[in-house]
Scaffold this motif. Structure first.
Motif, PDB file in Angstrom:
ATOM      1  N   PRO A 324       3.718  -9.504   2.549  1.00  0.00           N
ATOM      2  CA  PRO A 324       3.408 -10.500   1.534  1.00  0.00           C
ATOM      3  C   PRO A 324       4.590 -10.598   0.555  1.00  0.00           C
ATOM      4  O   PRO A 324       5.721 -10.122   1.075  1.00  0.00           O
ATOM      5  CB  PRO A 324       2.191  -9.462   0.455  1.00  0.00           C
ATOM      6  N   LEU A 325       4.410 -11.350  -0.518  1.00  0.00           N
ATOM      7  CA  LEU A 325       5.564 -11.258  -1.450  1.00  0.00           C
ATOM      8  C   LEU A 325       6.097 -10.018  -2.044  1.00  0.00           C
ATOM      9  O   LEU A 325       5.395  -9.319  -2.269  1.00  0.00           O
ATOM     10  CB  LEU A 325       5.115 -12.374  -2.662  1.00  0.00           C
ATOM     11  N   PRO A 326       7.503 -10.051  -2.486  1.00  0.00           N
ATOM     12  CA  PRO A 326       7.772  -8.671  -2.860  1.00  0.00           C
ATOM     13  C   PRO A 326       7.087  -8.352  -4.071  1.00  0.00           C
ATOM     14  O   PRO A 326       6.924  -7.082  -4.329  1.00  0.00           O
ATOM     15  CB  PRO A 326       9.239  -8.901  -2.960  1.00  0.00           C
ATOM     16  N   ASP A 327       6.623  -9.356  -4.867  1.00  0.00           N
ATOM     17  CA  ASP A 327       5.821  -8.831  -6.106  1.00  0.00           C
ATOM     18  C   ASP A 327       4.495  -8.247  -6.040  1.00  0.00           C
ATOM     19  O   ASP A 327       3.947  -7.875  -6.777  1.00  0.00           O
ATOM     20  CB  ASP A 327       5.991 -10.259  -7.178  1.00  0.00           C
ATOM     21  N   THR A 328       4.090  -8.418  -4.813  1.00  0.00           N
ATOM     22  CA  THR A 328       2.560  -8.164  -4.391  1.00  0.00           C
ATOM     23  C   THR A 328       2.326  -6.667  -4.348  1.00  0.00           C
ATOM     24  O   THR A 328       3.021  -6.033  -3.670  1.00  0.00           O
ATOM     25  CB  THR A 328       2.121  -8.927  -3.200  1.00  0.00           C
ATOM     26  N   ILE A 329       1.403  -6.210  -5.260  1.00  0.00           N
ATOM     27  CA  ILE A 329       1.076  -4.665  -5.216  1.00  0.00           C
ATOM     28  C   ILE A 329       0.206  -4.405  -3.942  1.00  0.00           C
ATOM     29  O   ILE A 329      -0.816  -4.857  -3.828  1.00  0.00           O
ATOM     30  CB  ILE A 329       0.520  -4.355  -6.488  1.00  0.00           C
ATOM     31  N   THR A 330       0.711  -3.838  -2.625  1.00  0.00           N
ATOM     32  CA  THR A 330      -0.072  -3.561  -1.678  1.00  0.00           C
ATOM     33  C   THR A 330      -0.802  -2.212  -1.858  1.00  0.00           C
ATOM     34  O   THR A 330      -1.873  -2.052  -0.976  1.00  0.00           O
ATOM     35  CB  THR A 330       1.046  -3.221  -0.457  1.00  0.00           C
ATOM     36  N   ASP A 331      -0.542  -1.171  -2.590  1.00  0.00           N
ATOM     37  CA  ASP A 331      -1.246  -0.031  -3.055  1.00  0.00           C
ATOM     38  C   ASP A 331      -2.476  -0.458  -3.569  1.00  0.00           C
ATOM     39  O   ASP A 331      -2.596  -0.622  -4.868  1.00  0.00           O
ATOM     40  CB  ASP A 331      -0.554   1.096  -3.581  1.00  0.00           C
ATOM     41  N   SER A 332      -3.747  -0.334  -3.109  1.00  0.00           N
ATOM     42  CA  SER A 332      -5.071  -0.808  -3.722  1.00  0.00           C
ATOM     43  C   SER A 332      -5.401   0.146  -4.892  1.00  0.00           C
ATOM     44  O   SER A 332      -5.769  -0.719  -5.987  1.00  0.00           O
ATOM     45  CB  SER A 332      -6.187  -0.567  -2.665  1.00  0.00           C
ATOM     46  N   ILE A 333      -5.050   1.145  -5.118  1.00  0.00           N
ATOM     47  CA  ILE A 333      -5.191   2.084  -6.236  1.00  0.00           C
ATOM     48  C   ILE A 333      -4.293   1.558  -7.355  1.00  0.00           C
ATOM     49  O   ILE A 333      -4.604   1.354  -8.431  1.00  0.00           O
ATOM     50  CB  ILE A 333      -5.191   3.522  -5.981  1.00  0.00           C
ATOM     51  N   GLU A 334      -3.144   1.321  -6.934  1.00  0.00           N
ATOM     52  CA  GLU A 334      -2.092   0.869  -8.014  1.00  0.00           C
ATOM     53  C   GLU A 334      -2.581  -0.485  -8.420  1.00  0.00           C
ATOM     54  O   GLU A 334      -2.286  -0.922  -9.798  1.00  0.00           O
ATOM     55  CB  GLU A 334      -0.875   0.997  -7.370  1.00  0.00           C
ATOM     56  N   ALA A 335      -3.042  -1.352  -7.498  1.00  0.00           N
ATOM     57  CA  ALA A 335      -3.364  -2.861  -7.820  1.00  0.00           C
ATOM     58  C   ALA A 335      -4.535  -2.633  -8.809  1.00  0.00           C
ATOM     59  O   ALA A 335      -4.651  -3.240  -9.780  1.00  0.00           O
ATOM     60  CB  ALA A 335      -3.666  -3.554  -6.695  1.00  0.00           C
ATOM     61  N   GLN A 336      -5.625  -1.869  -8.725  1.00  0.00           N
ATOM     62  CA  GLN A 336      -6.761  -1.373  -9.236  1.00  0.00           C
ATOM     63  C   GLN A 336      -6.161  -1.229 -10.869  1.00  0.00           C
ATOM     64  O   GLN A 336      -6.855  -1.837 -11.848  1.00  0.00           O
ATOM     65  CB  GLN A 336      -7.557  -0.513  -9.007  1.00  0.00           C
ATOM     66  N   ASN A 337      -5.459  -0.245 -10.881  1.00  0.00           N
ATOM     67  CA  ASN A 337      -4.951   0.286 -12.138  1.00  0.00           C
ATOM     68  C   ASN A 337      -4.181  -0.915 -12.930  1.00  0.00           C
ATOM     69  O   ASN A 337      -4.453  -0.792 -14.440  1.00  0.00           O
ATOM     70  CB  ASN A 337      -4.018   1.466 -12.033  1.00  0.00           C
ATOM     71  N   ALA A 338      -3.537  -1.641 -12.409  1.00  0.00           N
ATOM     72  CA  ALA A 338      -2.647  -2.975 -13.062  1.00  0.00           C
ATOM     73  C   ALA A 338      -3.890  -3.803 -13.452  1.00  0.00           C
ATOM     74  O   ALA A 338      -3.582  -4.418 -14.531  1.00  0.00           O
ATOM     75  CB  ALA A 338      -1.789  -3.461 -12.013  1.00  0.00           C
TER      76      ALA A 338
END
Length: 414
Positions: A324-338
């Protein structure tokens, strides 16, 4: 003699339907009730009060009934302190832990009610006793299960918990008073969009935070330019989206296409189907979205306006993503927290043509956050409500029609 508990209901329990739901729930679960006291609020701003003696054939059946009543706002008439038990391991909660709703909640600890911080559904409740030496007051707050640490004091059972579901307004003075019927395609779009614009303007005037949750259809339908205008004019304070939304928004700037289709002529240029992957490659070469804007590689669009106007964004990854784009958070737990951090800061959330992302953000929102969902598919709002976001109000509309009308209404309000 049948086991019995006494519960109380307070507020606008008649016109909000809370009392009727409680009566039906007791009977549906095989219990019985007797109204011991009932005081009716006879004026618009007066609350009503009802005390019920609820009975069942056994203690387990009664506990189930009281638990369900508790979820819609009933409280025991003689509350005791909450029962606390320490988490045995990191990420592990006691068997009978209390699973939160998204409604305002309080926990009774040492005879005092503690307002729960960061209210969110499907979490554990943690109590910190405080430290008398440092004069630190006790606290109660939610934690997702994977964040629970060994030794955390976790609330178990329903004792000492008070839930306060939002009630339907008794008059039309509240800006969101129009939002009382879930989702409908029968309402006049122009007037409804005007009221949504009023709600956004009112939130901003009060210093509130507006979060936009965006799907790729915003770009495909030609609405990205109008959303970019809302970001530029300060009506959107944060963006929550997936990799696809950002890719197609930037593709539109670089190539004039979205998913390979020219957004102006609706034609498919030669090699247009490769434009999205070329876009990802170019942004990776630039080092990310912000660097691409600074280098002049991106000159318009929603992501451009976010960078230019310091509007934060979260791009959550998916197993379906290209790149994906470099800015995309690929870790699902990290993305949830964000996403959770964005959701807790929001006073109004507007969800634009994205089912899965809307449900993800909706799961993190307290029921007191104003929530508007716009989608061509009415089942999007239905699924939001089924997941517990009962405050979700929907408008059935093509997003490419909705966004320019919303931008015009907000421009006229200035």
């Amino acid at each position: 003699m049948s086991p019995t508990r006494t519960v109380e209901l307070e507020g606008h329990i008649i016109d909000s339907g809370t009392m009727g739901r409680c009566f039906s729930l007791v009977m549906d679960l095989g219990g019985s009730f007797e109204v011991e006291e009932f005081e009716i609020g006879r004026h618009k701003h007066e609350e009503s009060y009802c005390r019920l003696a609820v009975s069942a054939d056994s203690e387990p059946e009664l506990r189930e009934i009281v638990h369900e009543l508790h979820q819609i706002g009933a409280t025991l008439s003689d509350p005791a302190d909450a029962t606390l038990e320490r988490a045995p391991e990191d990420g592990v909660v006691p068997v009978d832990f209390y699973s939160t709703t998204n409604h305002p909640t309080a926990v009774r600890y040492e005879g005092e009610w503690l307002a729960v911080e960061n209210v969110e559904m499907d979490c554990a409740l943690v109590v910190e006793p405080g430290d008398s030496g440092d004069d630190a007051a006790p606290r109660a707050y939610t934690k997702v299960l994977n964040a629970v640490e060994e030794g955390d004091l976790i609330v178990t059972g329903d004792t000492g918990i008070r839930v306060d579901p939002p009630e339907r307004p008794r008059d039309g003075e509240n800006t969101f008073g129009f939002m009382q019927g879930g989702v409908s395609s029968e309402r006049p779009s122009e007037s409804l969009i005007g009221e949504i614009a009023d709600a956004i303007a009112e939130t901003k005037a009060d210093g509130g935070n507006v979060l936009a949750v965006c799907g790729p259809a915003v770009v495909h339908s030609g609405g990205a330019g109008h959303l970019a205008e809302l970001v530029r004019e300060g009506y959107v304070d944060a963006i929550s989206a997936g990799n696809g939304f950002a890719v197609h928004d930037i593709e539109r700037d670089l190539y004039g296409t979205s998913l390979g289709m020219d957004v102006e002529t609706l034609e498919h240029p030669r090699k247009g189907h490769k434009h999205h992957i070329y876009t990802i490659s170019e942004i990776s070469r630039q080092g990310g979205i912000e660097q691409a804007v600074e280098n002049g590689a991106i000159q318009s669009g929603v992501m451009y306006e976010c960078v230019t106007n310091d509007v934060p964004y979260v791009l959550a990854g998916s197993i379906r993503d290209d790149g994906p784009l470099p800015d995309t958070i690929t870790d699902s737990i990290e993305a949830q927290n964000a996403i959770r951090e964005q959701a807790h800061d929001a006073d109004l959330v507007i969800m634009l043509a994205t089912l899965l992302h809307s449900v993800a953000v909706g799961n993190c929102l307290p029921s007191t956050t104003k929530l508007v969902c716009v989608d061509i598919n009415p089942s999007t709002v239905t699924q939001l409500m089924d997941r517990g976001s009962a405050q979700a109000i929907g408008m059935v509309s093509d997003i490419g029609t909705f966004l320019p009308m919303l931008a015009d209404e907000l421009a006229d309000a200035e």
